[in-house]
Design a protein around this motif. Structure first.
Motif, mmCIF file in Angstrom:
data_model
loop_
_atom_site.group_PDB
_atom_site.id
_atom_site.type_symbol
_atom_site.label_atom_id
_atom_site.label_comp_id
_atom_site.label_asym_id
_atom_site.label_seq_id
_atom_site.Cartn_x
_atom_site.Cartn_y
_atom_site.Cartn_z
ATOM 1 N N PHE A 30 32.958 5.369 3.610
ATOM 2 C CA PHE A 30 34.276 5.745 4.125
ATOM 3 C C PHE A 30 34.232 7.126 4.784
ATOM 4 N N ASN A 31 33.557 8.076 4.122
ATOM 5 C CA ASN A 31 33.487 9.437 4.670
ATOM 6 C C ASN A 31 32.794 9.461 6.038
ATOM 7 N N HIS A 40 42.216 7.153 9.781
ATOM 8 C CA HIS A 40 42.149 6.641 8.416
ATOM 9 C C HIS A 40 42.108 5.114 8.358
ATOM 10 N N GLU A 44 38.962 2.719 7.133
ATOM 11 C CA GLU A 44 39.020 1.798 5.988
ATOM 12 C C GLU A 44 38.620 0.383 6.418
ATOM 13 N N ASP A 45 39.109 -0.026 7.576
ATOM 14 C CA ASP A 45 38.763 -1.350 8.115
ATOM 15 C C ASP A 45 37.257 -1.500 8.291
ATOM 16 N N ALA A 47 34.905 0.334 6.932
ATOM 17 C CA ALA A 47 34.214 0.412 5.641
ATOM 18 C C ALA A 47 34.206 -0.962 4.968
ATOM 19 N N HIS A 114 41.052 16.686 9.447
ATOM 20 C CA HIS A 114 40.238 16.176 8.346
ATOM 21 C C HIS A 114 40.726 16.816 7.052
ATOM 22 N N PRO A 115 41.093 15.973 6.064
ATOM 23 C CA PRO A 115 41.655 16.552 4.829
ATOM 24 C C PRO A 115 40.662 17.407 4.042
#
Lengths: 190, 103
Positions: A30-31, A40, A44-45, A47, A114-115
């Motif tokens: 994911f990262n 995001h 996720e898709d 990943a 980027h969080p």
């Protein structure tokens, strides 16, 4: 469970082994996808697609490289395919707009924050990510794997199927390109 | 100029110390439901795209073409045979028949 045991369980179709694999690698996948795609939902898709691909093709995995290398490689390939498809769609949309066929709105994505970036660096990092997005594919891949996943040159070389010196040169060129782009942008804005 | 260089370096170093992100919550559950949909509901290759199906279709089209061509040739030969002797004579010497003369 060792990596070898995990692989052999996966090849037998063991669901628990697959669950363990997902839990071990989901953050890395994911990262990486998040850094490459800068969105995001897309990350996720992709990943999820990576793990579906792993599930489908684990029978063909011969163990020539580490499991992590193989999974990183699938992640990068999926991300690059996704980016290419998106660019193709955008170009097609632009062509349709020129001929007045499509009424699609072409909009620039908002700044990517980027969080994981330290608060003081938020603005600079958002600007840098914009520049990274315009790097050639292999420079972008090497840069993301190095900066975001903290992979060594040797590990990046394995993922990208190249040599360590080639990775070193890719990273140097990426930094030079980024410097040029940043200077050019700064000059544009005075 | 030194200011611009400082600024560039600052931007380039802005990713230093970036923390790694974790996958979203319930990632495995979502993955599982997607896999159930994709792997169980529809096969990897839909029937129409399976190589065996495509090859069979192509072979069938080829056979139908051959049969059509063969039967078409037979018909022409039969028509030739059925032509009256006078018409065959006219065709052979490139002469029109009586009706053509008065057209």
């Amino acid at each position: 469970m060792t990596e070898q045991e995990l692989i052999s369980q996966l090849q037998k179709g063991d669901e628990q082994a697959f669950k363990l694999l997902v839990h071990r690698y989901q953050d890395k996948v994911f990262n990486t996808a998040f850094g490459m795609l800068q969105q995001h939902g897309d990350a996720e898709d992709i990943a999820q697609e990576v793990f579906i691909k792993v599930y489908r093709s684990v029978q063909q995995f011969k163990g020539a490289s580490a499991l992590s290398t193989w999974i990183y490689r699938i992640t990068i390939t999926k991300c690059l395919d996704h980016i290419r498809t998106k660019k193709r769609k955008k170009r097609f949309g632009n062509v349709l707009n020129i001929f007045g066929i499509g009424n699609q709105l072409v909009y620039e994505p908002a700044d990517f924050h980027h969080p994981g970036v330290v608060l003081d660096n938020k603005e600079n990092a958002a600007f840098l990510f914009k520049m990274i997005d315009n790097l050639p594919e292999n420079q972008k891949t090497a840069f993301i794997l190095n900066k975001l996943e903290d992979l060594s040159y040797a590990a990046i070389a394995e993922v990208m199927n190249t040599t360590e010196s080639a990775v070193d040169s890719l990273l140097q060129r990426a930094r030079q390109n980024l410097k040029k782009k940043i200077l050019a942008k700064n000059n544009e804005h005075g | 100029m030194p200011h611009a260089k400082d600024q560039t370096d600052k931007i380039l170093q802005s990713l230093n110390g970036i923390s790694k992100l974790k996958a979203p919550d319930f990632f495995y559950t979502r993955l599982q439901s997607r896999m159930e949909k994709e792997l169980l509901a529809s096969p990897a290759f839909p029937l129409l795209l399976r190589p065996a199906f495509l090859n069979t279709c192509l072979a069938l089209v080829f056979v139908v073409n051959l049969v059509t061509l063969a039967s078409g040739n037979k018909d022409v030969e039969q028509v030739k045979k059925q032509e009256a002797p006078i018409e065959r004579f006219a065709t052979e010497y490139n002469m029109g028949t009586a009706d053509q003369l008065y057209e």
